[in-house]
Scaffold this motif. Structure first.
Motif, PDB file in Angstrom:
ATOM      1  N   LEU A 322       4.038   5.943   3.450  1.00  0.00           N
ATOM      2  CA  LEU A 322       3.633   6.392   4.514  1.00  0.00           C
ATOM      3  C   LEU A 322       3.423   6.446   5.679  1.00  0.00           C
ATOM      4  N   ALA A 323       2.328   7.435   6.449  1.00  0.00           N
ATOM      5  CA  ALA A 323       2.938   8.683   7.316  1.00  0.00           C
ATOM      6  C   ALA A 323       2.259   7.427   9.108  1.00  0.00           C
ATOM      7  N   LEU A 324       3.085   6.758   9.928  1.00  0.00           N
ATOM      8  CA  LEU A 324       3.162   6.454  11.206  1.00  0.00           C
ATOM      9  C   LEU A 324       2.713   7.095  12.517  1.00  0.00           C
ATOM     10  N   ARG A 325       1.255   6.908  12.734  1.00  0.00           N
ATOM     11  CA  ARG A 325       1.079   6.920  14.591  1.00  0.00           C
ATOM     12  C   ARG A 325       1.268   6.066  15.901  1.00  0.00           C
ATOM     13  N   GLY A 326       2.364   5.765  16.120  1.00  0.00           N
ATOM     14  CA  GLY A 326       2.672   4.600  16.921  1.00  0.00           C
ATOM     15  C   GLY A 326       2.875   3.257  15.611  1.00  0.00           C
ATOM     16  N   GLU A 327       2.353   2.403  15.834  1.00  0.00           N
ATOM     17  CA  GLU A 327       3.424   1.327  15.098  1.00  0.00           C
ATOM     18  C   GLU A 327       1.826   1.119  14.085  1.00  0.00           C
ATOM     19  N   ARG A 328       1.052   2.516  13.759  1.00  0.00           N
ATOM     20  CA  ARG A 328      -0.546   2.066  13.007  1.00  0.00           C
ATOM     21  C   ARG A 328       0.043   3.133  12.225  1.00  0.00           C
ATOM     22  N   ILE A 329      -0.247   2.380  10.707  1.00  0.00           N
ATOM     23  CA  ILE A 329      -0.411   4.006   9.881  1.00  0.00           C
ATOM     24  C   ILE A 329      -1.488   4.533   9.971  1.00  0.00           C
ATOM     25  N   SER A 330      -1.208   5.812   9.757  1.00  0.00           N
ATOM     26  CA  SER A 330      -2.596   6.832   9.951  1.00  0.00           C
ATOM     27  C   SER A 330      -2.545   8.026   8.500  1.00  0.00           C
ATOM     28  N   GLU A 331      -1.871   7.782   7.605  1.00  0.00           N
ATOM     29  CA  GLU A 331      -1.624   8.259   6.230  1.00  0.00           C
ATOM     30  C   GLU A 331      -1.128   7.101   5.250  1.00  0.00           C
ATOM     31  N   LEU A 332      -1.651   7.545   4.012  1.00  0.00           N
ATOM     32  CA  LEU A 332      -1.037   7.043   3.108  1.00  0.00           C
ATOM     33  C   LEU A 332      -1.048   8.065   0.907  1.00  0.00           C
ATOM     34  N   THR A 333      -0.494   8.758   1.266  1.00  0.00           N
ATOM     35  CA  THR A 333      -0.443   9.314  -0.050  1.00  0.00           C
ATOM     36  C   THR A 333       0.104   8.386  -0.876  1.00  0.00           C
ATOM     37  N   SER A 334      -0.392   8.382  -2.012  1.00  0.00           N
ATOM     38  CA  SER A 334      -0.241   7.361  -3.395  1.00  0.00           C
ATOM     39  C   SER A 334      -0.227   8.583  -4.963  1.00  0.00           C
ATOM     40  N   PHE A 335       1.295   8.702  -4.799  1.00  0.00           N
ATOM     41  CA  PHE A 335       1.886   9.069  -6.585  1.00  0.00           C
ATOM     42  C   PHE A 335       1.471   8.878  -7.585  1.00  0.00           C
ATOM     43  N   ILE A 336       0.583   9.366  -7.886  1.00  0.00           N
ATOM     44  CA  ILE A 336       0.453   7.801  -8.889  1.00  0.00           C
ATOM     45  C   ILE A 336       1.210   8.914 -10.359  1.00  0.00           C
ATOM     46  N   GLY A 337       1.248   7.785 -11.130  1.00  0.00           N
ATOM     47  CA  GLY A 337       2.052   8.489 -12.156  1.00  0.00           C
ATOM     48  C   GLY A 337       3.577   7.664 -12.621  1.00  0.00           C
ATOM     49  N   PRO A 338       4.364   6.611 -14.028  1.00  0.00           N
ATOM     50  CA  PRO A 338       5.724   6.054 -13.803  1.00  0.00           C
ATOM     51  C   PRO A 338       6.441   7.386 -13.939  1.00  0.00           C
ATOM     52  N   GLU A 339       6.334   8.752 -13.767  1.00  0.00           N
ATOM     53  CA  GLU A 339       7.484   9.917 -13.934  1.00  0.00           C
ATOM     54  C   GLU A 339       7.942   9.560 -12.442  1.00  0.00           C
ATOM     55  N   HIS A 340       6.924   9.268 -11.420  1.00  0.00           N
ATOM     56  CA  HIS A 340       8.143   9.472 -10.310  1.00  0.00           C
ATOM     57  C   HIS A 340       8.829   8.805  -9.456  1.00  0.00           C
ATOM     58  N   PHE A 341       8.995   7.414 -11.059  1.00  0.00           N
ATOM     59  CA  PHE A 341       9.846   6.382 -10.413  1.00  0.00           C
ATOM     60  C   PHE A 341      11.052   6.742 -10.160  1.00  0.00           C
ATOM     61  N   ALA A 342      11.824   6.890 -11.685  1.00  0.00           N
ATOM     62  CA  ALA A 342      13.246   7.200 -12.052  1.00  0.00           C
ATOM     63  C   ALA A 342      14.167   8.257 -11.061  1.00  0.00           C
TER      64      ALA A 342
END
Length: 351
Positions: A322-342
């Protein structure tokens, strides 16, 4: 008084120990070499991630760089510090990788945004995608006091994404100078070029990065928001997703919010497009969600888990930064894939 007078002696003792260890390492003692480089592994890994845009590529680059350093240790004459020499080896290793693999991208780099949800969006596998970075334990490093970027600012997603638009030599020069605090003359030696060439690379790199990296930085924004309010925002986001509450989610977003999901190529810009995607896909079209909060790229992040009937559990799905501008979310980048979790120490599944 006695404490101050002991500092030079302590410093000399430390230097003598390091020199003794270097002699032993040059003689073939791999355990001593491992002990010498252990305190530098974390910052070298962060440097390689900034260069390459991938945690997995950074793993490989650090391993290869330390192998090269071990094999070439006999040629290290001690004219610079061991840290400087290791950064030289790591940077050149990354430059070799960039030359053979090219740069990494986000969906925004590939084409215009979509006005409406693409429900059947499928992953694109022939693109080298930018990945998230697990920043737990990433400290301030040992950059010079006049280095422009803090260590956490220098792993922020926007900054690392901007770096991918630079040729390898410009990327390296900018990171070594602005993040790590090496001088132009030191960088010229490290990259086997002239100081004039380094200064030219720096000037060109700054133009590109300045255009692509928004101000203020996420670190500045997060400090202004404060930890308590940040927890409320993240909790509001995860609760809205898990309850399928579109109104609650929209209330957290800026008007020009973006949402992208590498390796899926489509992305959305603006509250209308993001709302259409959110309502039609994650809020109503995917099933049950669970989450685990974390941090990535110096920013708040969430590991999302999606219910799988066959497994009888919520399985790892995406790490959303999540990226914020002030107190709101300005960008969501969802990296899809179980390989990112470990790399984040997140479990493969949740009940």
């Amino acid at each position: 008084m006695s404490q101050d007078s002991s500092e030079p002696a302590e410093s000399t003792a430390t230097e003598d120990t390091e020199e003794s260890d270097l002699i032993r390492a040059r003689g073939g003692d791999s355990d001593v070499f491992d002990r010498l480089v252990a305190p530098l592994r974390r910052e070298l890994h962060a440097h390689c991630y900034r260069m390459l845009g991938s945690t997995h590529d950074a793993d490989d680059a650090v391993q290869e760089a330390l192998l090269r350093a071990w094999r070439g240790l006999a040629r290290f004459e001690g004219r610079s510090s061991l840290r400087s020499w290791l950064y030289t080896v790591a940077t050149r290793t990354c430059l070799d990788s960039i030359e053979s693999r090219g740069r990494r991208a986000l969906p925004i780099d590939l084409g215009p945004s979509s006005d409406r949800a693409v429900v059947d969006d499928t992953p694109v596998t022939d693109v080298a995608w930018l990945g998230p970075y697990p920043d737990v334990g990433l400290g301030d490093g040992r950059a010079a006091p006049d280095a422009r970027y803090e260590q956490r600012e220098a792993v922020e997603l926007a900054f690392v994404a901007a770096l991918q638009h630079l040729p390898g030599n410009q990327r390296a020069a900018l990171l070594l100078f602005e993040v790590l605090g090496f001088s132009a003359a030191e960088i010229a030696t490290m990259m086997d070029t002239s100081t004039t060439s380094v200064n030219s690379a720096l000037a060109r790199a700054r133009v590109v990065v300045t255009k692509r990296v928004p101000a203020p930085t996420q670190q500045q924004t997060l400090r202004a928001v404060g930890d308590a309010r940040l927890r409320e925002i993240v909790s509001g986001y995860t609760t809205a997703l898990e309850h399928g509450d579109g109104d609650a989610l929209v209330a957290l977003l800026t008007e020009d919010v973006t949402w992208s999901m590498p390796p899926r190529p489509h992305w959305y810009h603006g509250i209308d497009a993001v709302t259409d995607f959110a309502v039609r896909v994650p809020l109503t079209g995917c099933g049950s969600w669970r989450h685990s909060t974390t941090t990535a790229n110096g920013q708040p992040a969430v590991g999302h888990y999606l219910w799988d009937e066959a497994a009888g559990a919520h399985l790892s799905w995406s790490v959303t930064v999540l990226a914020l501008r002030g107190e709101r979310i300005s960008e969501l980048t969802s990296f899809i894939g179980p390989e990112h979790f470990a790399p984040f120490g997140l479990p493969d599944s949740l009940p």
